[in-house]
Write a protein that holds these residues in place. Sequence first.
Motif, mmCIF file in Angstrom:
data_model
loop_
_atom_site.group_PDB
_atom_site.id
_atom_site.type_symbol
_atom_site.label_atom_id
_atom_site.label_comp_id
_atom_site.label_asym_id
_atom_site.label_seq_id
_atom_site.Cartn_x
_atom_site.Cartn_y
_atom_site.Cartn_z
ATOM 1 N N LEU A 34 0.830 -1.210 0.000
ATOM 2 C CA LEU A 34 0.000 0.000 0.000
ATOM 3 C C LEU A 34 0.861 1.255 0.000
ATOM 4 O O LEU A 34 0.548 2.226 -0.701
ATOM 5 C CB LEU A 34 -0.958 -0.016 1.198
ATOM 6 C CG LEU A 34 -2.147 -0.961 1.060
ATOM 7 C CD1 LEU A 34 -2.811 -1.191 2.406
ATOM 8 C CD2 LEU A 34 -3.151 -0.421 0.046
ATOM 9 N N ALA A 35 1.948 1.242 0.755
ATOM 10 C CA ALA A 35 2.849 2.405 0.784
ATOM 11 C C ALA A 35 3.518 2.614 -0.572
ATOM 12 O O ALA A 35 3.587 3.753 -1.075
ATOM 13 C CB ALA A 35 3.898 2.222 1.879
ATOM 14 N N ASN A 37 2.397 1.610 -3.447
ATOM 15 C CA ASN A 37 1.327 1.999 -4.354
ATOM 16 C C ASN A 37 1.065 3.501 -4.250
ATOM 17 O O ASN A 37 0.937 4.188 -5.264
ATOM 18 C CB ASN A 37 0.069 1.191 -4.008
ATOM 19 C CG ASN A 37 -1.033 1.342 -5.019
ATOM 20 O OD1 ASN A 37 -0.830 1.868 -6.094
ATOM 21 N ND2 ASN A 37 -2.211 0.884 -4.660
ATOM 22 N N GLU A 38 0.992 4.011 -3.029
ATOM 23 C CA GLU A 38 0.749 5.438 -2.828
ATOM 24 C C GLU A 38 1.913 6.272 -3.350
ATOM 25 O O GLU A 38 1.705 7.321 -3.956
ATOM 26 C CB GLU A 38 0.492 5.741 -1.356
ATOM 27 C CG GLU A 38 0.174 7.200 -1.093
ATOM 28 C CD GLU A 38 -0.963 7.760 -1.942
ATOM 29 O OE1 GLU A 38 -0.860 8.926 -2.375
ATOM 30 O OE2 GLU A 38 -1.942 7.027 -2.200
ATOM 31 N N GLU A 39 3.141 5.802 -3.154
ATOM 32 C CA GLU A 39 4.316 6.515 -3.693
ATOM 33 C C GLU A 39 4.252 6.584 -5.211
ATOM 34 O O GLU A 39 4.511 7.636 -5.811
ATOM 35 C CB GLU A 39 5.607 5.821 -3.263
ATOM 36 C CG GLU A 39 5.931 5.957 -1.800
ATOM 37 C CD GLU A 39 7.092 5.074 -1.363
ATOM 38 O OE1 GLU A 39 7.745 4.449 -2.233
ATOM 39 O OE2 GLU A 39 7.337 4.997 -0.156
ATOM 40 N N ALA A 41 1.549 6.328 -7.124
ATOM 41 C CA ALA A 41 0.431 7.189 -7.520
ATOM 42 C C ALA A 41 0.800 8.661 -7.343
ATOM 43 O O ALA A 41 0.501 9.494 -8.212
ATOM 44 C CB ALA A 41 -0.807 6.840 -6.707
ATOM 45 N N SER A 42 1.466 8.996 -6.258
ATOM 46 C CA SER A 42 1.885 10.380 -6.023
ATOM 47 C C SER A 42 2.852 10.850 -7.098
ATOM 48 O O SER A 42 2.749 11.972 -7.595
ATOM 49 C CB SER A 42 2.542 10.514 -4.649
ATOM 50 O OG SER A 42 1.596 10.311 -3.644
ATOM 51 N N ARG A 45 0.884 11.474 -10.274
ATOM 52 C CA ARG A 45 0.098 12.709 -10.204
ATOM 53 C C ARG A 45 0.989 13.945 -10.290
ATOM 54 O O ARG A 45 0.575 14.980 -10.801
ATOM 55 C CB ARG A 45 -0.735 12.728 -8.918
ATOM 56 C CG ARG A 45 -1.926 11.794 -8.952
ATOM 57 C CD ARG A 45 -2.848 12.011 -7.767
ATOM 58 N NE ARG A 45 -2.256 11.601 -6.504
ATOM 59 C CZ ARG A 45 -2.377 10.389 -5.962
ATOM 60 N NH1 ARG A 45 -3.076 9.466 -6.574
ATOM 61 N NH2 ARG A 45 -1.806 10.125 -4.811
ATOM 62 N N HIS A 66 -5.443 2.415 -7.915
ATOM 63 C CA HIS A 66 -6.530 2.628 -6.961
ATOM 64 C C HIS A 66 -7.283 1.323 -6.698
ATOM 65 O O HIS A 66 -7.575 0.991 -5.544
ATOM 66 C CB HIS A 66 -7.481 3.711 -7.479
ATOM 67 C CG HIS A 66 -8.634 3.972 -6.573
ATOM 68 N ND1 HIS A 66 -8.501 4.628 -5.376
ATOM 69 C CD2 HIS A 66 -9.937 3.636 -6.679
ATOM 70 C CE1 HIS A 66 -9.677 4.696 -4.788
ATOM 71 N NE2 HIS A 66 -10.557 4.100 -5.554
ATOM 72 N N ALA A 69 -5.126 -0.923 -4.646
ATOM 73 C CA ALA A 69 -5.055 -0.420 -3.272
ATOM 74 C C ALA A 69 -6.328 -0.758 -2.504
ATOM 75 O O ALA A 69 -6.260 -1.126 -1.324
ATOM 76 C CB ALA A 69 -4.816 1.090 -3.277
ATOM 77 N N GLU A 70 -7.477 -0.650 -3.144
ATOM 78 C CA GLU A 70 -8.733 -1.007 -2.472
ATOM 79 C C GLU A 70 -8.749 -2.483 -2.085
ATOM 80 O O GLU A 70 -9.155 -2.842 -0.984
ATOM 81 C CB GLU A 70 -9.932 -0.696 -3.367
ATOM 82 C CG GLU A 70 -10.286 0.760 -3.451
ATOM 83 C CD GLU A 70 -11.505 1.012 -4.317
ATOM 84 O OE1 GLU A 70 -11.846 0.161 -5.174
ATOM 85 O OE2 GLU A 70 -12.134 2.067 -4.135
#
Length: 132
Positions: A34-35, A37-39, A41-42, A45, A66, A69-70
């Motif tokens: 998850l971490a 994945n967020e990196e 995605a950031s 973006r 997304h 991640a869900e």
Amino acid sequence: MNRAETGESPLRPGDLEEAAVRLSEQADRLRSRLARNEETASALRADCDLDAADTGAKAVTLRELHSRAETDAALLERTVAALDRLRGGSFGICTRCGRPQGRERALALPHAELCVVCAEERAGERGAGPGG
């Protein structure tokens, strides 16, 4: 009276230790994914220098990230709940009917909340829809 009637888990202490290790490792892996994945995605973006084709590909990738991640977050939630049940002494007991899930199921899917019967019933309820 047998274990199925009393809601007593058929798991042995060694089984519980194995489940605790597997669940803890799974939770750690999911948190890491998850971490990451967020990196990712950031970073996507933040990338502003894209042409139209890149923008479309970026949108698809963000949707995939997304969705993943869900899925990972839901599994992490079930994993943490299983660890809580393990600590509380109700691991291996169906959260719906209160009967033992069965040793094989509890060890194969330690994050499972339901016994096979209840899981099949829930799947049938979801697939039935308004007319069935």
